[in-house]
Design a protein around this motif. Structure first.
Motif, short mmCIF file in Angstrom:
data_model
loop_
_atom_site.label_atom_id
_atom_site.label_comp_id
_atom_site.label_asym_id
_atom_site.label_seq_id
_atom_site.Cartn_x
_atom_site.Cartn_y
_atom_site.Cartn_z
N ALA A 80 0.97 -1.23 -0.09
CA ALA A 80 -0.18 -0.11 0.11
C ALA A 80 1.00 1.28 0.07
N THR A 81 0.53 2.29 -0.60
CA THR A 81 1.34 3.50 -0.37
C THR A 81 1.11 4.33 0.86
N ALA A 83 0.07 7.00 1.97
CA ALA A 83 -1.06 7.59 2.28
C ALA A 83 -2.09 6.57 2.63
N GLN A 84 -2.40 5.55 1.91
CA GLN A 84 -3.27 4.48 2.20
C GLN A 84 -2.74 3.95 3.80
N ARG A 85 -1.72 3.32 4.09
CA ARG A 85 -1.34 3.13 5.30
C ARG A 85 -1.67 4.14 6.43
N ALA A 87 -3.92 6.43 6.24
CA ALA A 87 -5.26 6.33 6.45
C ALA A 87 -5.93 5.18 7.32
N LYS A 88 -5.64 4.14 6.92
CA LYS A 88 -6.01 3.00 7.37
C LYS A 88 -5.43 3.04 9.20
N GLU A 152 -8.10 -7.08 5.42
CA GLU A 152 -7.08 -7.31 4.51
C GLU A 152 -7.43 -9.02 4.04
#
Length: 317
Positions: A80-81, A83-85, A87-88, A152
């Motif tokens: 994941a990018t 930014a995705q990490r 946000a999660k 996931e």
């Protein structure tokens, strides 16, 4: 009955899956040699009891060759990018720590309660290696909890762990190899040699001298061999049992427990403990190869002193 063999099988299946995924990763610059490394390791875990000693020795040499000549590399892990990490992580918050905290909790519960459960007169868990078996159960439970918590899918989790394994590379084998080194030293009579040498050179009839010899010996042997498991049989059979227990009447339970913890202090001070002190440098891309060790020195030294005091206070009558 759950036995240590089942834990080995679980490790073998996981490593075999890692090898297959590596082989399918066409963006991996060293996919064949990396896949071979993890496949051979998977076979050793899964079929170790059935493989002839000579064949196993040949496999170990091939594994060492692949690692030593840089055969383990990095590939595409579908990560994941950032930014995705982020946000999660913001959504999950402190719940991210739940899987990690489940590992010691489930292990403790298993050691205290599961070992006493019988099914049709057969113990649920083997009395041998109970802690390691419970740790394997705990890791599996924590992994399933992490999948449930994060939402996931299994392949994504395996790919993420594959990236960590490839980054660590050969150092992932160090705890196993160094623990075996301690057993080999024991078979070779190194413990007796250490006991004889220290008996001749130190006044071990004094309890405090024996405590210093045992504790500091654990630290030094750990620094040399990189693992307290390797140092423990040498120092315990050389000094702990014949001198502290037999001669000074020490209680072996606190002596062994605190002695092992003293050895772990040596782990903080040595580059030989590569999986603890060198791998983080590589993962964090630090310029100073000894940065982790330097940060740990002022934690290790007071702990060593405290452990020596605790051995003298709690283990000796």
């Amino acid at each position: 009955m759950l036995d240590i063999t089942h834990v080995y099988w679980l490790c073998g299946v996981y490593l075999a899956y890692i090898a297959v995924q590596t082989l399918r990763d066409r963006q991996h610059g060293k996919r064949w040699s990396t896949a071979a490394f993890w496949a051979l390791l998977a076979a050793a875990f899964a079929f170790g009891d059935a493989i002839a000693p000579m064949a196993m020795g040949a496999m170990v040499l091939v594994i060492a060759g692949l690692a030593g000549f840089g055969g383990v590399g990095s590939g595409n892990y579908r990560s994941a990018t950032p930014a995705q990490r982020e946000a999660k992580a913001a959504v999950l918050g402190n719940r991210l720590f739940i899987p990690a905290l489940l590992i010691p909790a489930i292990t403790l519960i298993g050691v205290l309660f599961l070992k006493n459960i019988d099914i049709g007169g057969t113990p649920l868990i083997s009395a041998r290696q109970t802690t390691v078996i419970c740790l394997g159960i705990a890791c599996l439970g924590a992994f399933l909890a992490a999948l449930k918590l994060t939402g996931e899918r299994l392949p994504a989790a395996i790919h993420a762990s594959r990236g960590i394994l490839d980054a660590i590379g050969w150092a992932v084998l160090l705890p196993l190899l160094l623990a075996m080194l301690g057993a080999m030293f024991n078979k070779a009579g190194i413990g007796d040699l250490v006991a004889d040498l220290l008996t001749r050179s130190l006044p071990l009839q004094q309890a405090w001298v024996a405590v210093l010899a045992y504790g500091l010996g654990m630290v030094l042997f750990t620094m040399v061999m990189g693992n307290a498991f390797a140092a423990f049989p040498v120092m315990t059979l050389g000094i702990g049992l014949p001198i502290l227990v037999a001669r000074h009447g020490a209680d072996p339970a606190p002596l062994a427990a605190i002695g092992m913890l003293t050895g772990y202090c040596g782990t903080l001070l040595t580059p030989m403990a590569a999986n603890f002190n060198i791998v983080p440098v590589a993962l964090l891309e630090l310029k100073d190869q000894n940065a982790v060790i330097k940060a740990q020195v002022m934690t290790a030294l007071p702990l060593i002193a405290c452990n020596l005091i605790l051995i003298y206070w709690l283990a000796l009558p």
